[in-house]
Structure formats: C-alpha cells, structure tokens
Write a protein that holds these residues in place. Structure first.
Motif, short mmCIF file in Angstrom:
data_model
loop_
_atom_site.label_atom_id
_atom_site.label_comp_id
_atom_site.label_asym_id
_atom_site.label_seq_id
_atom_site.Cartn_x
_atom_site.Cartn_y
_atom_site.Cartn_z
N ALA A 1 34.72 -119.82 -43.30
CA ALA A 1 33.29 -120.01 -43.04
C ALA A 1 32.80 -121.39 -43.45
O ALA A 1 31.70 -121.78 -43.08
CB ALA A 1 32.48 -118.94 -43.78
N SER B 1 30.49 -128.32 -40.66
CA SER B 1 29.71 -127.72 -41.75
C SER B 1 29.61 -126.22 -41.50
O SER B 1 29.88 -125.75 -40.39
CB SER B 1 28.31 -128.35 -41.78
N PRO B 2 29.18 -125.46 -42.50
CA PRO B 2 29.06 -124.01 -42.31
C PRO B 2 28.15 -123.64 -41.13
O PRO B 2 28.45 -122.72 -40.37
CB PRO B 2 28.46 -123.51 -43.63
N ASP B 3 27.04 -124.40 -40.99
CA ASP B 3 26.11 -124.07 -39.90
C ASP B 3 26.69 -124.44 -38.54
O ASP B 3 26.45 -123.75 -37.55
CB ASP B 3 24.74 -124.71 -40.12
N ALA C 1 28.98 -121.69 -37.72
CA ALA C 1 28.21 -120.50 -37.30
C ALA C 1 27.79 -120.64 -35.83
O ALA C 1 27.89 -119.69 -35.05
CB ALA C 1 26.99 -120.33 -38.19
N VAL D 1 31.40 -118.43 -35.65
CA VAL D 1 32.04 -117.82 -36.82
C VAL D 1 30.98 -117.05 -37.61
O VAL D 1 29.95 -117.62 -37.99
CB VAL D 1 32.68 -118.90 -37.74
N PHE D 2 31.22 -115.79 -37.85
CA PHE D 2 30.27 -114.97 -38.62
C PHE D 2 31.00 -114.34 -39.78
O PHE D 2 32.07 -113.74 -39.61
CB PHE D 2 29.67 -113.87 -37.74
N LEU D 3 30.42 -114.47 -40.96
CA LEU D 3 31.01 -113.82 -42.14
C LEU D 3 30.07 -112.74 -42.64
O LEU D 3 28.91 -113.04 -42.99
CB LEU D 3 31.26 -114.86 -43.25
N GLN E 1 21.09 -121.61 -34.28
CA GLN E 1 22.38 -121.51 -33.59
C GLN E 1 22.21 -121.81 -32.10
O GLN E 1 23.00 -122.53 -31.49
CB GLN E 1 22.96 -120.10 -33.73
#
Lengths: 417, 249
Positions: B48, B71-73, B76, B80-82, B106
């Motif tokens: 993530a 980056s994480p965002d 996303a 990618v979803f955690l 998003q």
C-alpha cells in the motif's frame, strides 16, 4: 513589591514620560515592561520585542477589509486607538462638575456609546505584567452600553497601522436581562505596538457572546487585556458568557483574559490559534471564582508550524467561599514542524472543598496512522493534512452556536495555513 | 496482475520480509496464512506504500508497472485497496465527507469525472445497507465510537464503493461474528471478476468458508515457504505452522 531599579530600555523611558508620577510609573521604573524575567511573561518576551523607541502612532492611513461581518450589527471603529464617531448620530456632551468630559451617542434604542477624554486609574491592577492593562486604562475611554432588556449586535473593529505605538480602552456593559453579541477585531498592518484593553461587565440575567478575531500580523506587537466580571444569578437566571478567540499570530501577540465569577454564572472561554513562520501567540487566562456555583468550561487548541511559538497559560483560582465551582480547562496543541514550539502552563489553585476542577494538556504531531489511512484511500497528502487540521480546530469551532460566525471563523482558520 | 519479486523490508534493524516472491493473476483470490510475526501486515503496508515500510530490495508490479515510486494515494488511484487490520478512528472528520473526498480524489487522479453529492449519496446508502451500518452510525465522525466489527464493516463498505482493481484484506475476519463474516463473503464475492485480484490475509480457515481462494500461500520468516490449493487451509488448521518453521529458518 518593587525591587531595585533596572536599566530601562529607550522605549520604557518613552512610556514613563506618558504616565504621571504614580505607582504605575514606579513599577515601570523598578522592573520595566514584562519579559523573560517575569514569571507570567517568560515565554512572551515583550520587553525584548519593544527595545527600540516607538513614537505615538500617526493618523491611521490604510484601508482594511473587515475579516468578519455580522448581519444587523452596529459597527464601531477605533483607528490607531482613536474612537471614530458613529455615523449619522448627533453627540451630546457629557458634563461633570461644569466641565465637558466627553460625548455620548444614542446609536440605537438601548445602545449608547460614549467617548471620554480621560481614562481612569486602575489601582487594583498591579500584578506582574498588569502594567500594560493599567497603562491602557489611563487612555481616553470608549464606553459601550447595552441597556437593560435590550438585544444588540456590535462589531468593534480595531484598525492599526504604521510603526508607532498606540492603545485603547473600551468599557462594555451589558445591562440586566440584556443580550449582546460582541465581535472585536484586531486588523493590523505594518509593525505597530498595540496595547488594547476591554473591560466587560455582565449584569444579572444578561447573556453575551464575545468573539475576538485577530488575523495574522507578522510585524506587530499586540497585547489585548480583557477584564470581565460576571454578576451573580438573580431570580434563578444566571449570567452566561461565551467567549471565543481566534488568534493567527503576530511578531508577538498576547490575548489575556481575567474573568471573575461573582457568583452563580456560566462562562466558556475558548480559543483557537494557528501559527506559521515565526509568528507568536500567547493565550493567557486567569479565572477567579469569588462566589458559589460559578461554571467555566475552557477549550483552547493551537497549531504550530514553521518556527512559531504558541503559549497557553490558564489559571483557575477558586476562593474559599466559592463552593460548588465547576471548572474545566483543556489545552491541546498540534505541532506540524520540528521548529515549532508550544509552551503550556495550566494551573489550579483551590481554597474551597466542594468543587469540581480539572485540567488537561497535550501536544503532539499529526496522527500518522490516520494520515496513512486517508492517503491509502486516495486522498493526496496536502489534502489529508488539511482534513486532519480542520478536524482538530473544528472541535473548538463547533462550540460556536451562531452558524454564520462559525463559518467565517472556520474560513479564517482554514486560510491561515 | 500483482507480481512481487524478491521483496525485502527491514524495520528497526530486523529483516521482516526476506526476498518474498508472490504472483496473483487477475481474476483470482489468493490467501496468505502464517504464524504471528511472519510479516503478513508488513507485506500489506508495503504494497500500500506506507513510507516507513519502504523496501530495501525487490519490486512490486501492478499490471506490469512498478508501483514502488508511487505515493500511497497514487497507488490507491491505480486501484490498490487495503482493508486495514485495525482501522483508525479519525475524530472530527465527517464520515461521508471523507469517503466522498477520497473517492473523488481517486477519480480526479484517473482523469474521470467527480461524483456529485446526489450520485454519491445513492451508492453510499446502498452499500451501507449491504454491510449493515446504520445511518445514525454514519453521521458520526469517521469510525468514532465504532466497535471493532463496525470498523470492519466500514472497510467493506469502502471496498465495495471504490471498486478497486486489487484488494488486500489484512485479517478482515478478526473480531467478526458469523453474520459479519457472511457479509464479508458477500462483498468479496460480488466484487470477484476477471479484472480484479484479491489477497486475503488470515489466521483462520473460517473466512475461507465464505471466500473461496484459488491459491493459499504460507508466509513464514518473511518469505512464501509453501503454496497449495484451497485444501491447504484445512491442513494448516489441523497441523499448524510448525512444519514450515524449518523451511523459514
């Protein structure tokens, strides 16, 4: 107690020339302006910030757009400390002992504004640091009275510019059973030293919402002392005060509130500050419970970024007879950078045995778990920061009942990043 | 779809992931099982993009593209979803406002139109009903005053709403009762499709009764030490992870 005299700064010499030969002058001579060596000012070094000579401010010459407005309010203005006559109202002279000592204006039904040529000696205010409040009290007085039973909204704009020094002295009374909304602004450009004072008396059964709004003033030094007295309950109706300060920093700014509960009365003394660069804000409050059944609920929150400094000093003094006092104090700060500093000193001094008093104080960084979570959901870092900061400040803003005021305060807070 | 090659992650001087290889093709559900401390949550955080879990070696590819520098965002927005093992509460942040902000961020990043309030409200309510979260609960700040089970329902609500390309579910089953487990199964099964992949991290067989995996991997000592079909879950339930300890060493 006055100690042995200290070498005065050029500005202190200048101030001494302004005050007559009184106890106040003696105090100034013996210990100067409050600063690092004064316990209650050790984090706000006013003396250090005011070493250079400042002349009396010139005539205000700037244009300022009000940071906040209030529908249906009477707007009163002070320009570099000088009260401006209300528009379209004929003054009547105030005569004392055959001499004209001021002018009075009936602005609306139940709202009277008076200007007096002189202030008064504030003899009882000789606590460390109180010289400033006492100095301001000597200035020409502007008095605002909401007469018993009336409801009024007042915006008091303090406009300041230049690089000199000035102050003001405002006395507000909210009469028995009256309701008042009072917004006080400090709109400062340039780098003046402003020493303001508000004295607010709430008579029995009155209700007052008070907001102090100070947008960022990076060059200015500001001390605003407020002295508040809440009358005791009458006919089982209590006096209610809700005060909220939004302070966005200055070179040095101190917002000091000294409040006395004379008996059963309720106060909220909230504040929210947000600082960037090398701005400084000091929120100091001293709440005295003199009579029984006084209630104060205080929530102060602050955000520091850059190399800024936030100061919170809160004191509750519960006197011997003040049984059933209910006093809650909380200060929470958020540090967004390594260079930012928060200094906090919550104090309780209790001489009654049947009271509920508590204080809480925290300082920390943004919650990294929450930040990562929000970013994992797709929110960019800057936006996630803003959401968390708005949420942090929102806890204080949510306590403002008036929706239009709350929205304007939230916009000022959000725009101070 | 998701290819992890030689992933190595060191935290506080300890090598938590030690050259991990894993491949989850599109359309498949893979489960990861393993003893405590095997590196399961580290794997999910690293995929993530949590900054303090940055790998020292290896690569992570989503549909052939490395996501390591994202980056994480950004990850996303790529899909990618955690689903977090312990989702945080975020006091003061209104639930619906946050989720809509995230969803539209998003969409913006992908060059899609933002969802209007009305559109959002409609789908949000539908999914809230599916996962069993009451409108009263959703009026509260995000996860504020939620029980552990309610937080997991909130994770499933977002997973259903965001329709991610690749879902990592980190112990979503922990702390859930049978009804909630069934709900998780329904959400996953409704999302299953040829273009979507799942990595389900769990300690127990019971979630896999509702979410049938295509493959099961055993993670121990920071690596995948054994892989097999769905029957592996029952074997592990009976014999434990002891047999893989020597392989991990």
């Amino acid at each position: 107690m006055a100690g042995s005299p200290i070498p005065l700064t050029a500005f202190e010499d200048r101030l001494l020339a302004e005050v007559p030969d009184t106890d106040l002058a003696e105090l100034l001579r013996s210990r100067g302006l409050p600063g690092r060596r004064t316990e209650t000012w050790k984090w706000s070094d006013l003396r250090g910030a005011l070493r250079d000579v400042r002349e009396r401010s010139r005539v205000y010459a700037s244009q300022a757009e009000a940071p906040i407005s209030l529908g249906g309010a009477t707007v009163l203005t002070l320009k570099n400390g000088i009260p401006q006559a209300p528009h379209g109202v004929e003054p009547k002279p105030v005569v004392k002992g055959g001499e004209k000592v001021g002018s009075t204006y009936v602005v609306e039904d139940g709202l009277v504004v008076s200007f007096y040529d002189h202030g008064r000696d504030a003899e009882d205010e000789t606590l460390p640091g109180e010289e400033l409040s006492a100095l301001a009290a000597l200035r020409p007085l502007m008095s605002v009275s909401v007469l018993p039973g009336f409801t009024h909204k007042i915006v008091l704009r303090r406009l300041s510019d230049g690089e000199g020094t000035h102050g003001d002295n405002v006395f507000v009374t909210v009469g028995e059973g009256a309701r008042a909304t009072l917004i006080e602004t400090h709109e400062i450009t340039g780098s003046p030293f402003v020493n303001s004072r508000t004295e607010l008396e709430l008579d029995a059964k009155s209700v007052c919402e008070r907001y102090i709004v100070q947008p960022a003033a990076p060059g200015a030094v500001l001390v605003h002392s407020s002295v508040l007295r809440l009358d005791e309950a009458k006919d089982e109706e209590t006096v209610k005060l809700k005060q909220m300060t939004l302070a966005l920093g200055a070179q040095l700014a101190r917002h000091e509130t000294r409040l006395t509960h004379l008996g059963e009365s309720e106060a909220k003394i909230d504040a929210l500050y947000r600082l960037s660069d090398s701005l400084h804000t000091d929120i100091t409050s001293h709440i005295t419970f003199e009579g029984e059944d006084g209630v104060t609920d205080q929530l102060v929150k602050g955000i520091g970024d850059g190399r800024s400094r936030g100061v919170f000093q809160g004191k509750f003094l519960v006197q011997r007879g003040a049984q059933r006092t209910d006093a809650q104090m909380a200060h929470h700060a958020l540090l967004l950078s390594k260079g930012a500093q928060i200094n906090a000193k919550p104090e309780l001094e209790i001489y009654a045995d049947d009271v509920e008093c508590a204080h809480g104080n925290t300082a920390g960084a943004l919650d990294t778990d929450a930040l990562f979570y929000m970013r994992q959901r797709g929110v960019p870092e800057d936006e996630a920061h803003s959401l968390l900061i708005d949420a942090f400040g929102g806890e204080v803003l949510d306590r403002v009942e008036d929706e239009t005021v709350r929205e304007q305060l939230a916009a000022l807070f959000g725009g101070a990043a | 779809m998701l290819n992890i090659n030689n992933l190595t992650v060191t935290l506080g001087g300890n090598k938590i992931l030690n050259g991990l290889d894993l491949s989850v093709p599109a359309g498949e559900v893979h489960a990861i099982m393993g003893p405590n401390g095997a590196g399961k949550s580290t794997l999910s955080y690293t995929v993530a993009g949590r900054e303090d879990y940055a790998p020292t070696d290896g690569d992570i590819l989503l549909e052939g593209e490395s996501i390591l520098d994202m980056s994480p965002d950004e990850r996303a927005a790529k899909g990618v979803f955690l689903s977090f093992q312990s989702p945080p509460a975020i006091p003061g942040v209104a639930t619906m406002n946050f989720i809509r902000t995230a969803l539209n961020a998003q969409r913006r990043a992908r060059g899609e139109d933002e969802m209007t309030s009305a559109e959002f409200l409609k789908v949000f309510r539908e999914h809230a009903k599916t996962v069993g979260l009451s409108p009263e609960k959703l009026k509260r700040p995000f996860n504020d005053g939620y029980s552990g089970g309610e937080k997991k329902r909130m994770e499933m609500l977002q997973m259903a709403l965001f329709e991610p390309r690749f879902c990592i579910m980190d112990e979503t089953d922990s702390g859930l009762d049978i009804d909630a487990l069934r709900m998780v199964g329904e959400v996953v099964n409704s999302l299953r499709g040829p273009d979507r992949g799942f990595l389900v991290i769990t300690h127990y067989q019971r979630l896999l009764d509702y979410v049938k995996p295509d493959r099961i991997h055993v993670l121990a000592g920071g690596r995948i030490v054994h892989s097999g079909g769905p029957e592996l879950a029952r074997e592990l339930e009976e014999s434990g992870y002891e047999q893989f300890a020597s392989e991990a060493a």
